[in-house]
Design a protein around this motif. Sequence first.
Motif, PDB file in Angstrom:
ATOM      1  N   GLN A  84      -8.446  11.399  -8.381  1.00 21.35           N
ATOM      2  CA  GLN A  84      -8.025  10.007  -8.447  1.00 21.35           C
ATOM      3  C   GLN A  84      -7.038   9.670  -7.325  1.00 21.35           C
ATOM      4  OE1 GLN A  84      -6.189   8.979 -12.161  1.00 21.35           O
ATOM      5  NE2 GLN A  84      -5.822   6.833 -11.559  1.00 21.35           N
ATOM      6  N   LEU A  85      -6.127  10.617  -7.025  1.00 28.63           N
ATOM      7  CA  LEU A  85      -5.170  10.408  -5.941  1.00 28.63           C
ATOM      8  C   LEU A  85      -5.898  10.256  -4.607  1.00 28.63           C
ATOM      9  CD1 LEU A  85      -2.264  10.363  -4.839  1.00 28.63           C
ATOM     10  CD2 LEU A  85      -2.350  12.884  -4.740  1.00 28.63           C
ATOM     11  N   ARG A  86      -6.964  11.087  -4.428  1.00 26.54           N
ATOM     12  CA  ARG A  86      -7.713  11.013  -3.171  1.00 26.54           C
ATOM     13  C   ARG A  86      -8.331   9.628  -2.987  1.00 26.54           C
ATOM     14  NH1 ARG A  86     -13.070  11.988  -1.810  1.00 26.54           N
ATOM     15  NH2 ARG A  86     -13.357  12.747   0.358  1.00 26.54           N
ATOM     16  N   PRO A 113       0.820  -1.235   0.000  1.00 27.42           N
ATOM     17  CA  PRO A 113       0.000   0.000   0.000  1.00 27.42           C
ATOM     18  C   PRO A 113       0.839   1.265   0.000  1.00 27.42           C
ATOM     19  CG  PRO A 113      -0.833  -1.570   1.622  1.00 27.42           C
ATOM     20  CD  PRO A 113       0.461  -2.113   1.139  1.00 27.42           C
ATOM     21  N   LEU A 114       1.930   1.250   0.756  1.00 25.30           N
ATOM     22  CA  LEU A 114       2.786   2.432   0.778  1.00 25.30           C
ATOM     23  C   LEU A 114       3.430   2.681  -0.588  1.00 25.30           C
ATOM     24  CD1 LEU A 114       4.524   1.988   4.262  1.00 25.30           C
ATOM     25  CD2 LEU A 114       2.813   3.706   3.629  1.00 25.30           C
ATOM     26  N   ALA A 115       3.805   1.596  -1.252  1.00 22.20           N
ATOM     27  CA  ALA A 115       4.409   1.755  -2.588  1.00 22.20           C
ATOM     28  C   ALA A 115       3.395   2.314  -3.585  1.00 22.20           C
ATOM     29  CB  ALA A 115       4.940   0.400  -3.065  1.00 22.20           C
ATOM     30  N   VAL A 116       2.136   1.861  -3.483  1.00 22.61           N
ATOM     31  CA  VAL A 116       1.097   2.379  -4.385  1.00 22.61           C
ATOM     32  C   VAL A 116       0.885   3.873  -4.168  1.00 22.61           C
ATOM     33  CG1 VAL A 116      -1.355   2.251  -4.964  1.00 22.61           C
ATOM     34  CG2 VAL A 116      -0.042   0.148  -4.591  1.00 22.61           C
ATOM     35  N   ILE A 117       0.792   4.276  -2.898  1.00 20.22           N
ATOM     36  CA  ILE A 117       0.607   5.695  -2.588  1.00 20.22           C
ATOM     37  C   ILE A 117       1.785   6.509  -3.084  1.00 20.22           C
ATOM     38  CG2 ILE A 117       0.408   7.358  -0.703  1.00 20.22           C
ATOM     39  CD1 ILE A 117      -1.114   5.239   0.867  1.00 20.22           C
ATOM     40  N   ARG A 118       3.006   6.000  -2.882  1.00 17.90           N
ATOM     41  CA  ARG A 118       4.192   6.726  -3.334  1.00 17.90           C
ATOM     42  C   ARG A 118       4.177   6.890  -4.853  1.00 17.90           C
ATOM     43  NH1 ARG A 118       9.632   4.063  -1.594  1.00 17.90           N
ATOM     44  NH2 ARG A 118       8.890   4.824   0.429  1.00 17.90           N
ATOM     45  N   ASN A 119       3.823   5.834  -5.581  1.00 18.04           N
ATOM     46  CA  ASN A 119       3.788   5.919  -7.042  1.00 18.04           C
ATOM     47  C   ASN A 119       2.764   6.951  -7.511  1.00 18.04           C
ATOM     48  OD1 ASN A 119       5.770   4.000  -7.344  1.00 18.04           O
ATOM     49  ND2 ASN A 119       4.322   2.288  -7.498  1.00 18.04           N
ATOM     50  N   GLN A 120       1.604   6.986  -6.847  1.00 13.84           N
ATOM     51  CA  GLN A 120       0.584   7.959  -7.220  1.00 13.84           C
ATOM     52  C   GLN A 120       1.060   9.381  -6.958  1.00 13.84           C
ATOM     53  OE1 GLN A 120      -2.473   7.642  -8.675  1.00 13.84           O
ATOM     54  NE2 GLN A 120      -1.923   5.470  -9.027  1.00 13.84           N
ATOM     55  N   GLN A 153      -6.095   2.676  -0.235  1.00 10.94           N
ATOM     56  CA  GLN A 153      -4.926   2.044   0.367  1.00 10.94           C
ATOM     57  C   GLN A 153      -4.912   2.207   1.883  1.00 10.94           C
ATOM     58  OE1 GLN A 153      -2.947   0.042  -1.318  1.00 10.94           O
ATOM     59  NE2 GLN A 153      -4.292   0.502  -3.077  1.00 10.94           N
ATOM     60  N   VAL A 154      -5.425   3.357   2.377  1.00  9.24           N
ATOM     61  CA  VAL A 154      -5.518   3.534   3.831  1.00  9.24           C
ATOM     62  C   VAL A 154      -6.494   2.521   4.422  1.00  9.24           C
ATOM     63  CG1 VAL A 154      -6.313   5.088   5.652  1.00  9.24           C
ATOM     64  CG2 VAL A 154      -4.798   5.938   3.873  1.00  9.24           C
ATOM     65  N   GLY A 155      -7.610   2.292   3.699  1.00  9.88           N
ATOM     66  CA  GLY A 155      -8.541   1.272   4.167  1.00  9.88           C
ATOM     67  C   GLY A 155      -7.898  -0.100   4.200  1.00  9.88           C
ATOM     68  N   ARG A 156      -7.098  -0.372   3.172  1.00 10.29           N
ATOM     69  CA  ARG A 156      -6.389  -1.656   3.136  1.00 10.29           C
ATOM     70  C   ARG A 156      -5.404  -1.756   4.285  1.00 10.29           C
ATOM     71  NH1 ARG A 156      -6.233  -6.807   2.795  1.00 10.29           N
ATOM     72  NH2 ARG A 156      -4.254  -7.660   2.018  1.00 10.29           N
ATOM     73  N   MET A 157      -4.692  -0.658   4.540  1.00  9.83           N
ATOM     74  CA  MET A 157      -3.734  -0.654   5.644  1.00  9.83           C
ATOM     75  C   MET A 157      -4.447  -0.830   6.980  1.00  9.83           C
ATOM     76  SD  MET A 157      -1.269   2.415   4.243  1.00  9.83           S
ATOM     77  CE  MET A 157      -0.283   2.502   5.717  1.00  9.83           C
ATOM     78  N   ASP A 158      -5.629  -0.233   7.099  1.00  9.00           N
ATOM     79  CA  ASP A 158      -6.400  -0.392   8.334  1.00  9.00           C
ATOM     80  C   ASP A 158      -6.778  -1.857   8.543  1.00  9.00           C
ATOM     81  OD1 ASP A 158      -8.045   0.774  10.584  1.00  9.00           O
ATOM     82  OD2 ASP A 158      -9.623  -0.187   9.409  1.00  9.00           O
TER      83      ASP A 158
END
Length: 462
Positions: free
Chosen positions: A279-281, A263-270, A287-292
Amino acid sequence: MARPLSLQARSLAAAGIALTAFLGLAFFALDQAFYDAAEGSLRERLQSYVFAYLAGSDTTRGGELLPPEYGPDPRFDRPAGSGLYAGIVGAKIRGAKDQVWRSPSAQDRNLPFGEELPQGAVRFRGPITTDQGDLFMLSQGVTWNTPSGGELQLTFHVAEDVNGLRRQVEIYRRTLLAWLGGLGVLLLLLLMAVLHWSLAPLRTLTRDLRRVEQGSQERLTGNYPVEVAGVTTGLNAFIDGERHRLGRYRNTLADLAHSLKTPLAVIRNQLESGSDPQQLRWTVLEQVGRMDEIVAYQLSRAATSGHSTFAAPLPVEPYAEEVVRSLEKIYVAKNILCEFDIDSQARFHGELGDLMEVLGNLLENAFKWAGHRVVLTVREIATRDKARPGLQILVEDDGPGIAEDKIEYVLQRGVRGDERVQGHGIGLSIVQDIVKAYRGELVVSRSEAMGGARFDARFRIH
């Protein structure tokens, strides 16, 4: 603080005190017994001297007593310093002045030979302090029949100084002290050897524990006696539990770190790609939901405290009622009836958090899939450890159940039986981890009585 004495030193000190007291009392008793025996022997010897003087004496035609010319012991005939003295008190004693006769050893000496005793009376005294030193004296009164038909009232006195008796007692005391002292030292050495041999398993246990602490040995593997085996078994169980718990914590942290990388890698790429803010939001929220979900899963997994050797036994029924009350509020619309068949003597030997996790996850799963009815059964089961029996927690429902070919799939972490049903898919895997930590097993099957799923969790069966 002063370092406490070792068990061996304590035992030796206690045994030394007890042995010293015992040998002291034995010395006193034996010394007194020997003194009484020596004094009795002295009395018998003085009595035999009196009888010898009686046997050696005679009377004249005129009714006078003729003492023997020689005493029964040569010391009576020595003029001075012999230590043996004899005297006769009475009437008509030839060669005597003032009706008193004395042996040559008693001539011109201040001795207590003046007492007169009636016929048959015997008196033994001593030690008596005199000018000649301390004496033991035996006196006997007799009536002597003369040839003329008269009677002589006589008292025979025989005395001996105490030096001979004291020398005997002194020699005996030295010998007895040497023997008892030597025996005491020998017994202490023997006790040291016995204690060294008896405490050898504890020293072995200490060495094994040190090796376990240093990491050169995983468990206590020595051949210990029965009295220590229970301790080592508990320590091994404690060591295994701590290792398992530490390993689980490490694995949980490693899994959490690994799971958060994606998830962190996806956010960083975006962020680096400069994509549309809207779309970024949505990507970040996704990804935050996934991390939760990942964090919730790992925290739930870390909450399984595992097997605890020294945990107090917990009653199951009150905690089961607490869980069911909460679930009835959540699933009030389904109108679920939960029935209990709980043995009042059943106890969970472990942590409260583990019991609540097992009851909560199994009952929540049953409430989630049941049609209208759930049954909770709790029983004790026999194990090799009679002091801590095992436990069976059985949860059944009247829902659709689980297909046999999907049981292993459902028990995997993060897998849900129906993706349309809300949840993280980790409840049953947490239960399985807890049951395994308590050396048990979780069996999933179909309930013959109710037609739905049947979850059978058994603890401490190995």
